[in-house]
Design a protein around this motif. Structure first.
Motif, PDB file in Angstrom:
ATOM      1  N   ALA A 100     -51.978  -6.697  27.877  1.00  0.00           N
ATOM      2  CA  ALA A 100     -52.962  -7.570  29.120  1.00  0.00           C
ATOM      3  C   ALA A 100     -52.669  -8.726  29.291  1.00  0.00           C
ATOM      4  O   ALA A 100     -52.064 -10.089  27.807  1.00  0.00           O
ATOM      5  CB  ALA A 100     -53.841  -7.496  28.978  1.00  0.00           C
ATOM      6  N   TYR A 101     -51.369  -8.992  30.342  1.00  0.00           N
ATOM      7  CA  TYR A 101     -50.756 -10.370  30.579  1.00  0.00           C
ATOM      8  C   TYR A 101     -50.184 -11.053  29.083  1.00  0.00           C
ATOM      9  O   TYR A 101     -49.955 -11.758  28.932  1.00  0.00           O
ATOM     10  CB  TYR A 101     -51.774 -11.298  30.680  1.00  0.00           C
ATOM     11  N   GLY A 102     -49.319 -10.233  28.606  1.00  0.00           N
ATOM     12  CA  GLY A 102     -48.720  -9.895  28.060  1.00  0.00           C
ATOM     13  C   GLY A 102     -47.023  -9.397  28.450  1.00  0.00           C
ATOM     14  O   GLY A 102     -46.169 -10.593  29.433  1.00  0.00           O
ATOM     15  N   GLU A 103     -46.322  -8.895  28.800  1.00  0.00           N
ATOM     16  CA  GLU A 103     -45.284  -8.535  29.278  1.00  0.00           C
ATOM     17  C   GLU A 103     -44.626  -8.208  30.096  1.00  0.00           C
ATOM     18  O   GLU A 103     -44.318  -9.372  30.438  1.00  0.00           O
ATOM     19  CB  GLU A 103     -44.285  -6.507  28.783  1.00  0.00           C
ATOM     20  N   ILE A 104     -45.904  -8.229  31.320  1.00  0.00           N
ATOM     21  CA  ILE A 104     -45.453  -9.145  33.019  1.00  0.00           C
ATOM     22  C   ILE A 104     -45.673 -10.104  33.189  1.00  0.00           C
ATOM     23  O   ILE A 104     -44.793 -10.660  33.773  1.00  0.00           O
ATOM     24  CB  ILE A 104     -47.203  -7.890  33.471  1.00  0.00           C
ATOM     25  N   MET A 105     -46.815 -11.322  31.953  1.00  0.00           N
ATOM     26  CA  MET A 105     -46.453 -12.375  32.315  1.00  0.00           C
ATOM     27  C   MET A 105     -44.903 -13.030  31.800  1.00  0.00           C
ATOM     28  O   MET A 105     -44.976 -14.227  31.824  1.00  0.00           O
ATOM     29  CB  MET A 105     -47.874 -13.492  32.266  1.00  0.00           C
ATOM     30  N   ALA A 106     -44.192 -12.412  30.946  1.00  0.00           N
ATOM     31  CA  ALA A 106     -42.677 -12.594  30.139  1.00  0.00           C
ATOM     32  C   ALA A 106     -41.743 -13.815  31.216  1.00  0.00           C
ATOM     33  O   ALA A 106     -42.332 -12.926  32.531  1.00  0.00           O
ATOM     34  CB  ALA A 106     -42.231 -11.810  29.236  1.00  0.00           C
TER      35      ALA A 106
END
Ligand code: LLP
Length: 385
Positions: free
Chosen positions: A362-368
């Motif tokens: 959560a909030y990893g790949e999407i905030m890259a």
């Protein structure tokens, strides 16, 4: 908890990469569905937590709805199989274009945050010959007791309409013909582990219901938002969040009138634990008080530690050393905030070792980001093993 087969597989992948355990995601979704169905609760997956297509398609296949905060999230949810009749659209700053595309998509509800926004939705709906269903997002004035950077339900937050203004707001929007007020919406914050704020939220919701009744409104929808936290410290011991505890507390404290439906917008709790970020150690640099372990992943790939001071469990997956040492685990980005953690005890670590960051779904790949013109990490899934 990593099998040697999996670690050997990881050694063949290009680092840094995200790895999703789809078996764990399925288990989480099954548990969530079972617990929500006990009370007839409606779950909307908060797309902002992870908009990876494979993940979203798997979530939509369980029949959940989607909670979106941009026009592109609405479109992506639709493309990934979420039914428009289960899509809600929140956000303090919806643009005209985003409102129009959501109206055309035929979403279930706009969660609205100001009278001016409702006025715009009304006129755009009129121009399209449609009626938009809306809920008022109220700021309930509740401290979620979480990281202050992700606390949203306090009076000074930009989110929602002050709950004291409910009456005024309803009066101000009562002439708008192309909107239909169907409910109230709240979201008090994220990564909430102390359940007391959820109890206070139920009390606030009950109070608002009374106010509405006094004004002659019986609205069918109550949306309590998201926020359920996950265990970042012991992810293996607690891979599935406490849905059961949350829903039973809500069931005990929330007054629901006949015919009313209760909604949640869960993001982190659905996807955090199924994702890892795996990175390779580039260099070890001794310093006066620590050793720097310099990785090929940086805050471009997992920004939560740098942005919120958030903790992610870090393990060395490949060290053969029987001793431990103290490290500052840092990334390669040209910024001094590119630090994952300071003074961490790790097994003796050398160039080429693989390090894993847990709970990165959560909030990893999407905030890259591609800051420093870096390549976005690759993505691998357990199902392709
Ligand atoms: N509904 C609304 C209106 C929201 O603003 C959010 C999250 C959610 C639902 C989903 O909340 P969850 O169940 O995931 O807690 N990037 C931060 C978290 C920001 C949360 C923003 N809003 C982090 O990495 O901790």
């Amino acid at each position: 908890m990593y099998s040697s087969d999996l670690i050997n597989k990881f050694k063949t992948f290009q680092t840094p990469f995200y790895y999703y355990d789809l078996g764990l995601l399925r288990l989480t979704l099954e548990t969530l569905k079972k617990e929500a169905d006990k009370y007839g609760y409606n779950i909307h997956y908060a797309v902002k937590a992870n908009a990876n297509e494979k993940i979203m398609r798997l979530i939509s296949s369980y029949g959940f709805g989607a909670d979106c905060v941009s026009g592109n999230e609405v479109l992506k949810a639709y493309e990934c199989g979420f039914e428009p009749s289960k899509i809600v659209f929140a956000g303090v700053g919806k643009s005209d274009g985003e409102i129009i595309s959501a109206l055309k998509c035929g979403i279930f509800c706009f969660n609205c945050e100001s009278v001016q926004e409702i006025e715009v939705i009304n006129s755009l709906a009129l121009s399209l010959g449609k009626t938009a269903q809306i809920a008022l997002r109220l700021n309930p004035g509740i401290d979620a007791h979480t990281n202050q950077k992700i606390n949203t339900g306090l009076a000074d937050s930009k989110f929602g309409i002050d709950f004291n203004l409910l009456e005024d707001t309803i009066k101000e929007i009562s002439d708008f013909k192309n909107i239909k007020l169907i409910g109230l919406h709240y979201h008090i914050g994220s990564q909430i582990l102390d359940f007391e704020p959820f109890k206070l939220l139920c009390e606030r919701s009950n109070e608002m219901q009374e106010k509405l009744l006094a004004l002659g409104y019986e609205l069918p929808e109550i949306n309590l938002g998201g926020g359920l936290g996950v265990d970042y410290y012991n992810p293996e011991e607690n891979p599935v969040p406490e849905f059961q505890k949350l829903f039973s507390l809500i069931n005990q404290n929330l007054k629901v009138r006949k015919g009313q439906r209760v909604h949640f917008e869960l993001g982190r709790s659905v996807v955090a634990q199924c994702g890892k970020l795996i990175s390779k150690v580039l260099y070890i640099k001794p310093a006066r008080e620590t050793n720097f372990a310099i990785l090929d992943a940086g805050f471009t790939d997992l920004i939560r530690p740098a942005l919120y001071g958030a903790y992610h469990k870090i393990e060395n997956l490949t060290s053969q050393s029987s001793e431990t040492k103290i490290y500052d685990v840092v990334g390669p980005i040209c910024e001094s905030t590119d630090v994952f953690v300071k003074h961490l005890e790790l097994k003796g670590t050398s160039r080429g070792d693989l390090l894993s960051f847990s709970s990165a779904g959560a909030y990893g790949e999407i905030m890259a980001s591609q800051y420093n013109l870096r390549k976005l990490p690759n993505v691998y899934y357990s199902d392709n093993e």
